[in-house]
Motif scaffolding. Sequence first.
Motif, mmCIF file in Angstrom:
data_model
loop_
_atom_site.group_PDB
_atom_site.id
_atom_site.type_symbol
_atom_site.label_atom_id
_atom_site.label_comp_id
_atom_site.label_asym_id
_atom_site.label_seq_id
_atom_site.Cartn_x
_atom_site.Cartn_y
_atom_site.Cartn_z
ATOM 1 N N UNK A 51 52.854 26.100 3.219
ATOM 2 C CA UNK A 51 52.103 26.514 2.029
ATOM 3 C C UNK A 51 52.907 27.523 1.214
ATOM 4 N N UNK A 52 53.513 28.494 1.898
ATOM 5 C CA UNK A 52 54.346 29.485 1.210
ATOM 6 C C UNK A 52 55.493 28.783 0.474
ATOM 7 N N UNK A 74 58.325 36.461 2.620
ATOM 8 C CA UNK A 74 58.446 36.919 1.238
ATOM 9 C C UNK A 74 59.762 36.441 0.656
ATOM 10 N N UNK A 75 59.737 36.297 -0.646
ATOM 11 C CA UNK A 75 60.943 35.908 -1.387
ATOM 12 C C UNK A 75 61.842 37.115 -1.518
ATOM 13 N N UNK A 76 63.138 36.928 -1.328
ATOM 14 C CA UNK A 76 64.119 37.971 -1.604
ATOM 15 C C UNK A 76 64.947 37.525 -2.800
ATOM 16 N N UNK A 77 65.908 38.322 -3.165
ATOM 17 C CA UNK A 77 66.742 38.006 -4.323
ATOM 18 C C UNK A 77 67.357 36.614 -4.219
ATOM 19 N N UNK A 123 64.202 37.718 10.026
ATOM 20 C CA UNK A 123 65.277 36.762 9.732
ATOM 21 C C UNK A 123 65.335 36.542 8.212
ATOM 22 N N UNK A 124 66.526 36.353 7.731
ATOM 23 C CA UNK A 124 66.762 36.098 6.320
ATOM 24 C C UNK A 124 67.465 34.751 6.208
#
Length: 115
Positions: free
Chosen positions: A10-11, A54-57, A111-112
């Motif tokens: 969903x995200x 969450x979204x990062x750059x 984790x990224x």
Amino acid sequence: MTGARLAAEEFLCDLGTAVPPASPEHWDDILLVVTELAANAVQYAPGPFALRMRRTFDGVHVTLRDTNPTPPAPRSFDPRTGGGGIGWHLIHALCDQVSVVPDERGKDVHVFLPW
């Protein structure tokens, strides 16, 4: 475990509408990492877990909180014992960064991944 994967899908659907992934594999990699993190939490932690994304750059930051303060450790893969032992290696291979922050109530695995 299924709930974590559905929440991640969903995200990613919402994120993909606003910002498509740079590569289609990024979507699958994120879902696989979330599934592995959730499976590890279910197998090794005595209580519930929480997933945050969450979204990062330039990617996605996934945090999974569980109730076991012991940091994950890589295990050797042995097919004679029914498999297992590749999840933590897989997470490290797919992620740009991996960190574990333990405390007295459990740990956060951060984790990224690229998007």
